[in-house]
Design an enzyme around this catalytic site. Structure first.
Site, PDB file in Angstrom:
ATOM      1  N   SER A   1      19.151 -13.721  11.123  1.00  0.00           N
ATOM      2  CA  SER A   1      17.734 -14.043  11.344  1.00  0.00           C
ATOM      3  C   SER A   1      16.790 -13.076  10.630  1.00  0.00           C
ATOM      4  O   SER A   1      15.731 -12.734  11.143  1.00  0.00           O
ATOM      5  CB  SER A   1      17.419 -14.105  12.850  1.00  0.00           C
ATOM      6  OG  SER A   1      18.226 -15.097  13.469  1.00  0.00           O
TER       7      SER A   1
ATOM      8  N   GLY B   1      21.467 -17.255  12.958  1.00  0.00           N
ATOM      9  CA  GLY B   1      20.921 -18.590  13.186  1.00  0.00           C
ATOM     10  C   GLY B   1      20.284 -18.764  14.557  1.00  0.00           C
ATOM     11  O   GLY B   1      19.991 -19.883  14.972  1.00  0.00           O
TER      12      GLY B   1
END
Ligand code: 13P
Length: 254
Positions: free
Chosen positions: A216, A176
């Site tokens: 990610s 994140g």
């Protein structure tokens, strides 16, 4: 050949209607775009599971998973969900040991060993998450941490049970944050994980286990990550909330 897998972790996002809409979009893009034998898994909040497993029925390319399960069979655990409840609504996978569960809900390797036993007993396939924090990476102890997570949480299993696991390497510093582990950094850890599995269970078991990268991961960086020999797919957070992005990541394996 190891199963190539892209799993979406919706985390605590989307109400029921939004979830159904997203799932239908994902299924439509998969039907249109996916030509290989790669597997998509959507791990939704509990609330969505019944509806999504009904929508996934008969779909060989798309499965449904939960994000957690309780370690006990049943009982006075207000607010919790058991493995048996998950199988009763047709769920096949369950994420265990996500760093957010470890960090915010105090889940330890010892507890996760119990959860793993329980979900396997009920025929669920764990997507078992391991990974180091930024501090552990910077202080150079990350190989030890990852080995400890494996040894304490899943290496008590018999080989036949261990073989049912999917492992997800999720460096906490990449979750994140928009910061992705480089393909080389990820490959280094994936190869280490496979080596540890081989040392414990033998090369044949190690060669059969899918090891996913999470943190990610997006349609831009997935091709480079997935080209590495020990990276068998991804566990996707933010990008799994957009059907186009999620299926574009899955498409890398076409
Ligand atoms: P992001 O893809 O949003 O970094 O999340 C990764 C993750 O935690 C998947 O379980």
């Amino acid at each position: 050949m190891r199963q190539k897998i892209v799993a979406g972790n919706w985390k605590m996002n989307l109400d029921l209607n939004e979830g159904i809409t997203l799932f239908n979009e994902v299924a439509a893009f998969i039907a249109q775009d996916i030509t290989g034998s790669q597997q998509a898994i959507v791990c939704s909040p509990y609330i969505h599971l019944s509806a999504l497993t009904a929508l996934a029925k008969g779909n060989t390319k798309l499965s449904v998973g939960a994000q957690n399960a309780h370690q006990a069979e049943s009982g006075a655990y207000t607010g919790e969900i058991s493995a048996k409840m998950l199988t009763s609504v047709g769920v096949t996978y369950v994420i265990l040991g996500h760093s957010e569960r470890r960090q915010y809900f105090g889940e330890t390797n010892e507890l996760l060993a119990k959860k793993t036993d329980t979900v396997l007993k009920h025929g669920l396939k764990p997507i078992f998450c391991i990974g180091e924090t930024l501090q552990e990476r910077e202080s150079g102890v990350y190989f030890d941490i990852i080995k400890q997570q494996l040894v304490e949480a899943v290496f008590h299993l018999e080989a036949s049970e261990f073989s049912k696991l999917v492992i997800a390497y999720e460096p906490v510093w990449a979750i994140g944050t928009g910061v992705t582990a480089s393909a080389e950094q990820a490959q280094e850890i994936h190869a280490f994980i496979r080596k540890e599995i081989a040392a414990k269970y033998g090369q044949a078991v190690a060669d059969g286990i899918s090891i996913l990268y999470g943190g990610s991961c997006n349609p831009k960086n997935a091709p480079e990550l997935f080209a590495k020999p020990d990276i068998d797919g991804g566990l996707i957070g933010g990008a799994s909330l957009k059907a186009r992005d999620f299926v574009d990541i899955l498409k890398v394996f076409n």
